[in-house]
Design an enzyme around this catalytic site. Structure first.
Site, PDB file in Angstrom:
ATOM      1  N   ARG A  93       0.662   5.810  -0.816  1.00  0.00           N
ATOM      2  CA  ARG A  93       0.022   7.002  -1.348  1.00  0.00           C
ATOM      3  C   ARG A  93       1.075   8.057  -1.687  1.00  0.00           C
ATOM      4  O   ARG A  93       0.759   9.210  -1.941  1.00  0.00           O
ATOM      5  CB  ARG A  93      -0.992   7.570  -0.351  1.00  0.00           C
ATOM      6  CG  ARG A  93      -0.457   7.931   0.981  1.00  0.00           C
ATOM      7  CD  ARG A  93      -1.521   8.563   1.878  1.00  0.00           C
ATOM      8  NE  ARG A  93      -1.090   9.826   2.421  1.00  0.00           N
ATOM      9  CZ  ARG A  93      -0.454   9.975   3.573  1.00  0.00           C
ATOM     10  NH1 ARG A  93      -0.170   8.904   4.304  1.00  0.00           N
ATOM     11  NH2 ARG A  93      -0.110  11.161   3.996  1.00  0.00           N
TER      12      ARG A  93
ATOM     13  N   ASP B  55       3.587   3.803  11.176  1.00  0.00           N
ATOM     14  CA  ASP B  55       2.546   4.833  11.120  1.00  0.00           C
ATOM     15  C   ASP B  55       1.677   4.670   9.868  1.00  0.00           C
ATOM     16  O   ASP B  55       1.405   5.636   9.152  1.00  0.00           O
ATOM     17  CB  ASP B  55       3.176   6.229  11.165  1.00  0.00           C
ATOM     18  CG  ASP B  55       2.160   7.316  11.491  1.00  0.00           C
ATOM     19  OD1 ASP B  55       1.124   6.984  12.121  1.00  0.00           O
ATOM     20  OD2 ASP B  55       2.375   8.472  11.103  1.00  0.00           O
TER      21      ASP B  55
ATOM     22  N   GLN C 243       0.847  -1.196   0.000  1.00  0.00           N
ATOM     23  CA  GLN C 243       0.000   0.000   0.000  1.00  0.00           C
ATOM     24  C   GLN C 243       0.883   1.247   0.000  1.00  0.00           C
ATOM     25  O   GLN C 243       1.844   1.333   0.756  1.00  0.00           O
ATOM     26  CB  GLN C 243      -0.876  -0.011   1.253  1.00  0.00           C
ATOM     27  CG  GLN C 243      -1.220   1.350   1.835  1.00  0.00           C
ATOM     28  CD  GLN C 243      -2.428   1.984   1.191  1.00  0.00           C
ATOM     29  OE1 GLN C 243      -3.263   1.279   0.626  1.00  0.00           O
ATOM     30  NE2 GLN C 243      -2.535   3.292   1.270  1.00  0.00           N
TER      31      GLN C 243
ATOM     32  N   VAL D 120     -16.735  38.866  -7.962  1.00  0.00           N
ATOM     33  CA  VAL D 120     -17.156  37.464  -8.043  1.00  0.00           C
ATOM     34  C   VAL D 120     -18.652  37.347  -7.764  1.00  0.00           C
ATOM     35  O   VAL D 120     -19.374  36.602  -8.446  1.00  0.00           O
ATOM     36  CB  VAL D 120     -16.349  36.596  -7.048  1.00  0.00           C
ATOM     37  CG1 VAL D 120     -16.958  35.208  -6.933  1.00  0.00           C
ATOM     38  CG2 VAL D 120     -14.900  36.496  -7.488  1.00  0.00           C
TER      39      VAL D 120
ATOM     40  N   HIS E  47      10.706   5.376  -3.486  1.00  0.00           N
ATOM     41  CA  HIS E  47      12.122   5.659  -3.690  1.00  0.00           C
ATOM     42  C   HIS E  47      12.921   4.399  -3.374  1.00  0.00           C
ATOM     43  O   HIS E  47      12.351   3.312  -3.224  1.00  0.00           O
ATOM     44  CB  HIS E  47      12.542   6.845  -2.827  1.00  0.00           C
ATOM     45  CG  HIS E  47      11.739   8.090  -3.098  1.00  0.00           C
ATOM     46  ND1 HIS E  47      11.847   8.801  -4.268  1.00  0.00           N
ATOM     47  CD2 HIS E  47      10.787   8.717  -2.354  1.00  0.00           C
ATOM     48  CE1 HIS E  47      11.012   9.843  -4.236  1.00  0.00           C
ATOM     49  NE2 HIS E  47      10.357   9.800  -3.094  1.00  0.00           N
TER      50      HIS E  47
ATOM     51  N   ILE F  69     -14.447  38.271   1.896  1.00  0.00           N
ATOM     52  CA  ILE F  69     -14.407  38.329   3.362  1.00  0.00           C
ATOM     53  C   ILE F  69     -13.992  36.971   3.915  1.00  0.00           C
ATOM     54  O   ILE F  69     -13.138  36.876   4.782  1.00  0.00           O
ATOM     55  CB  ILE F  69     -15.780  38.766   3.923  1.00  0.00           C
ATOM     56  CG1 ILE F  69     -16.063  40.221   3.520  1.00  0.00           C
ATOM     57  CG2 ILE F  69     -15.828  38.615   5.443  1.00  0.00           C
ATOM     58  CD1 ILE F  69     -17.460  40.694   3.886  1.00  0.00           C
ATOM     59  N   ALA F  70     -14.593  35.900   3.398  1.00  0.00           N
ATOM     60  CA  ALA F  70     -14.254  34.525   3.802  1.00  0.00           C
ATOM     61  C   ALA F  70     -14.205  34.384   5.323  1.00  0.00           C
ATOM     62  O   ALA F  70     -13.139  34.154   5.907  1.00  0.00           O
ATOM     63  CB  ALA F  70     -12.932  34.096   3.169  1.00  0.00           C
TER      64      ALA F  70
ATOM     65  N   ARG G 278     -22.625  31.564   1.502  1.00  0.00           N
ATOM     66  CA  ARG G 278     -21.286  32.135   1.650  1.00  0.00           C
ATOM     67  C   ARG G 278     -20.212  31.072   1.412  1.00  0.00           C
ATOM     68  O   ARG G 278     -19.218  31.320   0.738  1.00  0.00           O
ATOM     69  CB  ARG G 278     -21.126  32.738   3.051  1.00  0.00           C
ATOM     70  CG  ARG G 278     -21.905  34.016   3.263  1.00  0.00           C
ATOM     71  CD  ARG G 278     -21.633  34.571   4.641  1.00  0.00           C
ATOM     72  NE  ARG G 278     -22.300  35.832   4.844  1.00  0.00           N
ATOM     73  CZ  ARG G 278     -22.015  36.681   5.827  1.00  0.00           C
ATOM     74  NH1 ARG G 278     -21.066  36.375   6.686  1.00  0.00           N
ATOM     75  NH2 ARG G 278     -22.665  37.809   5.945  1.00  0.00           N
TER      76      ARG G 278
ATOM     77  N   MET H 247      13.569   2.075   7.073  1.00  0.00           N
ATOM     78  CA  MET H 247      14.788   1.748   6.335  1.00  0.00           C
ATOM     79  C   MET H 247      15.636   3.011   6.199  1.00  0.00           C
ATOM     80  O   MET H 247      15.132   4.080   5.849  1.00  0.00           O
ATOM     81  CB  MET H 247      14.444   1.220   4.949  1.00  0.00           C
ATOM     82  CG  MET H 247      13.527   0.005   4.928  1.00  0.00           C
ATOM     83  SD  MET H 247      14.324  -1.503   5.498  1.00  0.00           S
ATOM     84  CE  MET H 247      15.503  -1.805   4.190  1.00  0.00           C
TER      85      MET H 247
END
Length: 582
Positions: A207, A301, A205, A444, A211, A485-486, A459, A341
């Protein structure tokens, strides 16, 4: 209510090839009936996570499930990691819908599940409709209710409030137009393993790009298990900030030549990860067993996210390994575990930390350091990776001076966002090295979101639209300057995640105090809000949630807009996004 009988694919004697698959694609004659029936059914447009889940349900990767979980199974999975019949299953696979959509559903109803592009992929027979306790789900599945965890954030902020459970009849699997030769159903992979004579298969597995350390680890696993190798990377939803799957898939293709001929193969898994650490490791093992693997590698992990503020892990490093080993006999797949490793310069090879001779000199390169070297165009050591992989990464992630980026302003109305943004745009356009687009809040609203009001939902949708446009500009190497404003942290975080996968994201908090903004009131909006003529006005009767970790903070009650723009330019220069503006 008609009971859906899933098609049974017999288990091969003697592992390999896992156990019984439950493929949920209907027989051809039934598909024709379902297509006619679906025209008149209420339909639900699947989210990207739901689309991934549906594909893996239909193809049998989520065997023994026959649909999205009903309430009893969902609660048993959350509490005990088991279905109500006792079968080990650690992750809830649920269909979340809006309250409005759910209000029209009764037990026994059927709904059409549609691809975002409109095709009906499956018909679902409703068996349960309920409002889950999302906080309890977070504590059970993720072990935390901290929204710094990406799975918890998705659960709390991006999940609809009602769950619908029921069995599925599939019409077709989602069509993929990318890397088609690298996509296989469980049944197809089992048949390939059989045709190759692979009696033992170890699944890996990932994601992230692979290397030299990953290749060495998988070679060890092949030798230990006497097995061939399935590199099975996730190409559905992973963790925010991960390298895009197009780049990763090309990297995986490049490393295949470093395995002995016909000893390894690559196949892409359209899984929506939850980043649930130990529980997810169990889930991954079950899925790989369904794909025909006899062994599965669980690393340090495994599927655990890290906190963005301090880099700490949410789970102990070997919690996933320990939980998987505890259930290994029941899983029916052999768990292989390995330590980190590291490269030992004295021996010019990779070794596990526990194998290191006393005083041996070893080297590691963190993901953070790798990204820094890519960003700054610095060399990557030969001992770390293969030149073909580094070339792919450099193509996808050029130095910051060649990347697109977004400058995202946030602050109260009247804080000075638009003025600073216009000055910043002018200075960047004077420089002439970048194409710059200004997405001002008012502009916008006029051209992109004219039908939206000022409810929290509207919003949020307005800000997400701005984020989508900014991400497209950034992806194509341009500069997007956004000045809404976000007011809500969670929505700004979604925009950051949307943009960051393509380039830089710089949040600028214009921290001008409310009393100063209200005194300016050039548009008379504060006065109208105080008089009750405008409702849901940020800072008056609707909250503003200040950023906690903005890259740049400016206050136009203390400095001029020109000085604020220069402060932002200095930050962009210090981070390598632009050259010296002087």
């Amino acid at each position: 209510m008609k009971k859906v009988v899933s098609k049974q694919v017999p288990a091969e004697p003697n592992p390999p090839y896992g156990g019984v698959l439950k493929e949920l694609i209907a027989e051809q004659s039934r598909i024709a009936e379902l297509k006619k029936e679906a025209v008149y059914l209420p339909s639900w447009d699947l989210t990207q996570r739901q689309l991934c889940d549906l594909e893996l349900l239909l193809c049998g990767a989520f065997s023994p499930l026959e649909g999205f979980l009903c309430r009893d199974d969902y609660e048993a999975v959350c509490r005990q990691m088991r279905l109500t019949d006792g079968t080990l299953w650690p992750i809830p696979v649920t269909l979340d819908v809006t309250e409005q959509f759910a209000s029209s559903l009764d037990k026994g109803d059927k709904i059409a599940l549609r691809h975002p592009e409109g095709m009906v992929l499956a018909v679902m027979t409703v068996e349960d409709v309920w409002k889950p306790d999302l906080h309890a789900e977070a504590e059970c599945v993720y072990g935390t209710a901290d929204e710094a965890h990406p799975g918890v954030f998705q659960l709390f902020r991006q999940t609809n409030p009602v769950y619908v459970g029921g069995s599925l009849e599939g019409l077709e699997l989602p069509v993929h137009h990318t890397f088609k030769k690298l996509r296989h159903t469980p049944a197809e992979l089992r048949n390939i393993f059989k045709s190759l004579g692979w009696a033992r298969v170890v699944g890996f597995q990932t994601r992230n790009p692979m290397h030299k350390a990953h290749v060495e680890l998988t070679r060890r696993a092949m030798e230990e298990a006497g097995a061939s190798l399935l590199i099975h990377p996730v190409v559905g939803r992973t963790s925010p900030g991960d390298i895009d799957y197009f780049t990763r898939a090309r990297c995986y293709q490049r490393i295949m030549k470093y395995y002995p001929e016909q000893s390894a193969m690559l196949s892409l898994l359209p899984l929506a990860m939850r980043m649930a650490g130990p529980r997810e490791a169990l889930w991954h093992a079950i899925i790989r067993k369904n794909y025909g693997c006899t062994h599965f590698i669980i690393g340090r992990d495994h599927a655990g996210p890290r906190r963005t503020d301090n880099g700490e892990a949410f789970y102990p490093p070997y919690a996933a390994r320990d939980l998987a080993r505890k259930h290994e006999d029941e899983l029916g797949i052999t768990i292989l575990t390995y330590e980190e490793m590291v490269y030992v310069a004295d021996f010019d090879r990779y070794m596990m930390r526990s194998e290191l001779p006393e005083k041996a000199r070893f080297l590691t390169l963190s993901g953070t350091e790798l990204r820094r070297r890519l960003r700054e165009g610095l060399p990557i050591p030969d001992w770390f990776s293969y030149p073909e992989v580094i070339n792919e990464l450099r193509r996808a992630y050029p130095p910051r001076a060649e990347q697109g980026f977004t400058v995202f302003f946030t602050g109260l109305s009247g804080a000075g966002k638009s003025t600073i943004a216009q000055i910043l745009m002018a200075k960047l356009m004077e420089d002439g090295h970048r194409r710059v687009t200004l997405l001002d809040g008012d502009i916008v609203r006029k051209h992109l979101s004219s039908e939206l009001g000022f409810s929290k939902r509207d919003r949020d949708l307005n800000i997400k639209r701005i984020g989508f446009v900014a991400s497209e500009i950034t992806k194509n190497g341009g500069v997007a300057i956004c000045a809404p404003i976000a007011p809500y942290r969670a929505t700004r975080r979604e925009v950051r995640e949307m943009v960051s996968q393509h380039g830089g994201f710089i949040e600028v908090y214009v921290a001008t105090p409310l009393e100063v903004c209200e005194a300016r009131d050039r548009k008379g909006l504060y006065a109208k809000a105080r008089a009750g003529l405008i409702t849901n006005f940020t800072g008056i009767d609707d909250p503003y949630e200040p950023p906690e970790n903005a890259e740049v903070v400016v206050d136009t009650s203390r400095i001029s807009a020109e000085e604020a723009a220069n402060q932002i330019l200095s930050y962009l220069e210090s981070q390598g996004y632009i050259g010296n503006q002087g």
